[in-house]
Enzyme design. Structure first.
Site, PDB file in Angstrom:
ATOM      1  N   THR A 113      42.900  39.973  42.205  1.00  0.00           N
ATOM      2  CA  THR A 113      43.166  39.811  43.642  1.00  0.00           C
ATOM      3  C   THR A 113      42.771  41.078  44.402  1.00  0.00           C
ATOM      4  O   THR A 113      42.199  41.006  45.497  1.00  0.00           O
ATOM      5  CB  THR A 113      44.665  39.509  43.887  1.00  0.00           C
ATOM      6  OG1 THR A 113      45.082  38.500  42.988  1.00  0.00           O
ATOM      7  CG2 THR A 113      44.921  39.067  45.307  1.00  0.00           C
ATOM      8  N   THR A 206      42.957  33.232  34.532  1.00  0.00           N
ATOM      9  CA  THR A 206      43.293  33.855  33.247  1.00  0.00           C
ATOM     10  C   THR A 206      42.723  33.000  32.118  1.00  0.00           C
ATOM     11  O   THR A 206      42.805  33.379  30.963  1.00  0.00           O
ATOM     12  CB  THR A 206      44.827  33.913  33.077  1.00  0.00           C
ATOM     13  OG1 THR A 206      45.348  32.614  33.364  1.00  0.00           O
ATOM     14  CG2 THR A 206      45.446  34.932  34.012  1.00  0.00           C
ATOM     15  N   ARG A 265      49.014  46.882  37.247  1.00  0.00           N
ATOM     16  CA  ARG A 265      50.216  46.350  37.920  1.00  0.00           C
ATOM     17  C   ARG A 265      51.480  46.878  37.240  1.00  0.00           C
ATOM     18  O   ARG A 265      52.460  47.226  37.907  1.00  0.00           O
ATOM     19  CB  ARG A 265      50.198  44.809  37.900  1.00  0.00           C
ATOM     20  CG  ARG A 265      51.384  44.192  38.611  1.00  0.00           C
ATOM     21  CD  ARG A 265      51.335  42.678  38.593  1.00  0.00           C
ATOM     22  NE  ARG A 265      50.202  42.181  39.343  1.00  0.00           N
ATOM     23  CZ  ARG A 265      49.626  40.995  39.137  1.00  0.00           C
ATOM     24  NH1 ARG A 265      50.077  40.188  38.196  1.00  0.00           N
ATOM     25  NH2 ARG A 265      48.614  40.615  39.878  1.00  0.00           N
TER      26      ARG A 265
END
Ligand code: ADE
Length: 396
Positions: A113, A206, A265
């Site tokens: 993203t 994914t 992340r």
């Protein structure tokens, strides 16, 4: 119903990057959703809330806005991909055209993203954010493409979950920039072909293997995102600590990077946890010991495994004699759905050599036995000695 948040900020807070010195902001960010917003979809998928889940939580969404890179030069890692994107973006910009469609695939949390946003920013284009499960019916797609303007970026997360009808409507939209509208029923059916502005579709998944060949072949760039190296993660941790005004010594940075499972992340989430721990302890600076103590207290071990990982490995070892055990059986034993197990938990454990995927199921490796301080069974000792299997080290 299509909900459009034209503020560009899914959390309803400030625009991303407003506290940073980025001149090149995208013109606008638009989040589209049929039933649920992209955050809701992610939040549902994140039923097992875990520190080390690579799935994006709402809390990540809010706090990552401040630390998210906006440009390719700010983006750390994935260097081959960045070089290729940089060349193509500058070529497309100098021709005054939209960038060719891009597909990003790889485990969650690696920056799909973020890269879509970077692309929009570098192209000085608007970005529309949506996800495959939100685009179930023809009108969801039609409503979405209807809002596109020349050069816009359309980001579809979990693109492998598009419905068949949605996928078929998208083909002409991405190939020829037209959409076929069907009205009426039976003999009165009419199809109207409407032109669309030239836009860039950025798909993320994914599960690249679940995409139809027809859809995959329509992307000009198909890019796999890899786990990040320790050096890259250290650079990301140091950058995030700087943006969050957290004073951190090099050993503190490295301690976090080592336990971040190759995933930015998670690295950013650990920086925030360590910051909170340090603040609670009254520390002025986070050194290696403070970072290690913080992460130990959150039960993230020295190689980045958490309770779920260790439970998974010990179930393979204790309940199934080290495997092989089928994915579905394993998922049922730990009370997780097999998709989450396969997409969220397994990739890092496989990549770092704790689990081996064999045609007969998952097996614990010697590294898993060693990490959990279990004696190696005779069979594995023999195979290790015979060189049939290798003892793997993290990120070898
Ligand atoms: N934050 C999350 N991912 C990042 C990356 N690849 N580079 C810099 N900061 C990040």
């Amino acid at each position: 119903m299509t909900i459009i948040k034209t503020s560009g900020d899914p959390s309803g807070e400030s625009q991303p990057g407003t506290n940073k010195t980025s001149k090149n902001k995208p013109k606008q960010e638009v989040t589209h959703s049929a039933e649920a917003s992209i955050e809701d979809v992610n939040e549902q998928a994140n039923r097992r809330s875990s520190l080390l889940s690579c799935q994006e939580s709402n809390s990540d969404l809010r706090s990552d806005q401040a630390v998210r890179p906006d440009t390719l030069s700010e983006y750390i890692g994935q260097s081959r991909l960045k070089t290729m994107l940089s060349m193509s973006i500058s070529a497309a910009r100098s021709r005054g055209e939209a960038l060719d469609h891009v597909l990003f695939y790889g485990p969650p949390g690696l920056g799909k993203t973020t890269l879509a946003r970077v692309i929009a920013n570098e192209m000085q284009a608007r970005i529309h954010l949506t996800s495959g499960p939100s685009l179930e019916r023809p009108r969801d797609i039609i409503g979405l493409v209807h809002q596109l303007e020349e050069g816009d970026v359309l980001f579809i997360d979990e693109i492998h979950r598009l419905s068949r009808v949605a996928e078929e409507l998208l083909y002409p939209a991405i190939e020829d920039f037209v959409i076929d509208l069907t009205t009426g029923k039976g003999h009165a059916t009419r199809t109207m072909r409407l032109p669309l502005p030239k836009f860039t579709l950025v798909g993320a998944t994914t599960k690249a293997g679940m995409l139809s060949n027809a859809l995959r072949d329509r992307f000009g760039f198909v890019c796999r995102l890899d786990f990040y190296t320790q050096e890259e993660l250290s650079a990301i941790v140091a950058r995030t600590a700087g943006i969050l005004s957290v004073k951190m010594e090099a050993q503190g940075v490295e301690a976090i990077a080592r336990r971040a499972r190759g995933t930015p992340r998670i690295a950013n989430r650990l920086v925030r946890l360590v910051r909170d721990y340090g603040q609670y302890q009254g520390a002025e600076v986070i050194d290696g010991e403070m970072a290690a103590r913080a992460l130990d207290s959150y039960q993230v071990d020295a190689l980045g495994l958490d309770i779920t990982d260790r439970k998974l490995l010990s179930i393979i070892i204790d309940n199934y004699d080290g495997g092989p055990v089928g994915l579905e059986t394993l998922a049922a034993t730990i009370g997780e759905d097999s998709d989450t197990l396969e997409d969220v938990w397994e990739p890092f454990l496989i990549q770092s050599g704790f689990i081996q995927r064999t045609p007969r199921g998952r097996m614990a490796t010697p590294l898993a036995y060693q990490h959990l301080s279990r004696p190696l069974p005779q069979g594995l000792q023999g195979r290790l000695a015979a060189g049939e299997i290798k003892q793997l080290d993290l990120f070898q």
